[in-house]
Motif scaffolding. Structure first.
Motif, PDB file in Angstrom:
ATOM      1  N   GLY A  54      10.854   0.472  -5.652  1.00  0.00           N
ATOM      2  CA  GLY A  54      10.996  -0.131  -3.386  1.00  0.00           C
ATOM      3  C   GLY A  54       9.472   0.040  -3.114  1.00  0.00           C
ATOM      4  N   GLY A  55       8.967   1.248  -3.750  1.00  0.00           N
ATOM      5  CA  GLY A  55       7.523   1.421  -2.543  1.00  0.00           C
ATOM      6  C   GLY A  55       7.952   3.381  -2.758  1.00  0.00           C
ATOM      7  N   ASP A  56       6.621   3.721  -1.891  1.00  0.00           N
ATOM      8  CA  ASP A  56       6.064   4.866  -1.776  1.00  0.00           C
ATOM      9  C   ASP A  56       5.074   5.031  -0.644  1.00  0.00           C
ATOM     10  N   GLY A  57       4.379   5.953  -0.565  1.00  0.00           N
ATOM     11  CA  GLY A  57       2.944   6.293  -0.104  1.00  0.00           C
ATOM     12  C   GLY A  57       1.655   6.350  -0.695  1.00  0.00           C
ATOM     13  N   VAL A  58       1.402   4.567  -0.761  1.00  0.00           N
ATOM     14  CA  VAL A  58       0.086   4.702  -1.488  1.00  0.00           C
ATOM     15  C   VAL A  58      -0.933   4.322  -0.714  1.00  0.00           C
ATOM     16  N   ALA A  59      -2.674   5.135  -1.690  1.00  0.00           N
ATOM     17  CA  ALA A  59      -3.791   4.919  -0.941  1.00  0.00           C
ATOM     18  C   ALA A  59      -4.872   4.215  -2.429  1.00  0.00           C
ATOM     19  N   GLY A  60      -5.571   2.585  -2.011  1.00  0.00           N
ATOM     20  CA  GLY A  60      -5.703   2.695  -2.883  1.00  0.00           C
ATOM     21  C   GLY A  60      -6.146   1.283  -3.412  1.00  0.00           C
TER      22      GLY A  60
END
Length: 251
Positions: free
Chosen positions: A159-165
Motif C-alpha cells: 500500500g505504499g512507502d516513501g518514494v521520489a522519482g
C-alpha cells in the motif's frame, strides 16, 4: 639424600593430618542499598555536564519551520514525500560531488522507519532523531529492470512507502502503471536507487535488492542527511511546504 627422604616423609605426615571440612549449613540475607545513601561524585558531574549541555543545545537547535503537522500515511503523505525528496536530492548531490557518471532514478524511505510525526511550527534536531532513531546510512544500488519492477511491486503490495522519482498507480495491491523519471519503466535498462543500508541488506522484506549489480555506501547517516538538508534550506529562508502530488495512488 637423607634430607630428601626427610622432606618427603614430612609431607606425607602433614597430608595425613589434614582436617576434612564439610559444609553443614548456609545462611544468607539481603543487604539493602538505599539510593539516598549514595552521594554523587562532584568531579564526575563537572566532567559530564559540558557534554550534557552541548547535547541539549544540539537537540534543541531549530533547523526548519513547518506550516503544518506532518504525519506518515499511505499510499502517500506529505511526510513520506518530504523524506523521499530530501534523500533523492542528497543522492543526486552526492553523485555530483563525487564525480559519478550517474544519478539515482528513485529514492525509497521505508514507512516503518519513520517512528513519529513532525510538529507544526519549529522543527528541531531532536524532532528528526525521534522521527528517525536508527543509525542507518545512505547507500546507492544499481539494479536491472526486472529487479526494479519486483522492488516496486513489493511497495505496491503493502500500500505504499516513501518514494521520489517514480509515479505508481496501484491496482489490486500490484503495479497498475509505473513511470520512472516520467517515462514507462523499461525492464531492459538498469536503474539506480538511493535508500538506507537496512533496506539494501534485504530488510523490510526487500530481499530482491540483494540481487544488485553495484553497491555504493556513502558513509552518510540518513538522519544527518535530512538534518543538513533541512538546515541548509532553512538558512536560505525556505520553510517546509509539501504537497501531495499523486506520485503513488490507487486506481
Amino acid at each position: 639424600m637423607r634430607s630428601t627422604v626427610f622432606i618427603i616423609g614430612l609431607l606425607i605426615i602433614m597430608g595425613s593430618c589434614k582436617t576434612s571440612l564439610n559444609i553443614s549449613d548456609v545462611e544468607a540475607q539481603n543487604i539493602p542499598v538505599a539510593s539516598t545513601e549514595l552521594s554523587a561524585d562532584s568531579s564526575i558531574i563537572l566532567m559530564v555536564m559540558p557534554y550534557k549541555l552541548n547535547l541539549e543545545s544540539d537537540m534543541s537547535k531549530v533547523i526548519s519551520i513547518s506550516d503544518e503537522e506532518l504525519v506518515a500515511e499511505k499510499p502517500e503523505s506529505k511526510l513520506t514525500n518530504l523524506m523521499a525528496d530530501l534523500i533523492l536530492q542528497s543522492g543526486v548531490a552526492y553523485c555530483k560531488m563525487n564525480y559519478k557518471n550517474f544519478k539515482p532514478d528513485m529514492s525509497f524511505v521505508n514507512y516503518g522507519g519513520l517512528r513519529s510525526s513532525l510538529p507544526k511550527g519549529q522543527i528541531t534536531v531532536g524532532d528528526i532523531y525521534e522521527l528517525m532513531p536508527f543509525e542507518n546510512t545512505m547507500v546507492l544500488l544499481k539494479v536491472d529492470g526486472e529487479t526494479m519492477s519486483e522492488f516496486v511491486s513489493q511497495i505496491a503490495s503493502r500500500g505504499g512507502d516513501g518514494v521520489a522519482g517514480i509515479r505508481l498507480r496501484i491496482n489490486d495491491d500490484s503495479i497498475g502503471t509505473l513511470l520512472v523519471g516520467g517515462k514507462p519503466i523499461d525492464r531492459s535498462k538498469d536503474f539506480w536507487i538511493v535508500t538506507n543500508d537496512y533496506v539494501a541488506a534485504g530488510g523490510d522484506n526487500m530481499s530482491m535488492l540483494l540481487d544488485r549489480k553495484q553497491f555504493i555506501s556513502t558513509g552518510l547517516k540518513i538522519r544527518d542527511v535530512v538534518i543538513d538538508s533541512l538546515n541548509e534550506q532553512f538558512k536560505r529562508g525556505k520553510r517546509i511546504q509539501v504537497e501531495l502530488d499523486g506520485r503513488m495512488y490507487y486506481e
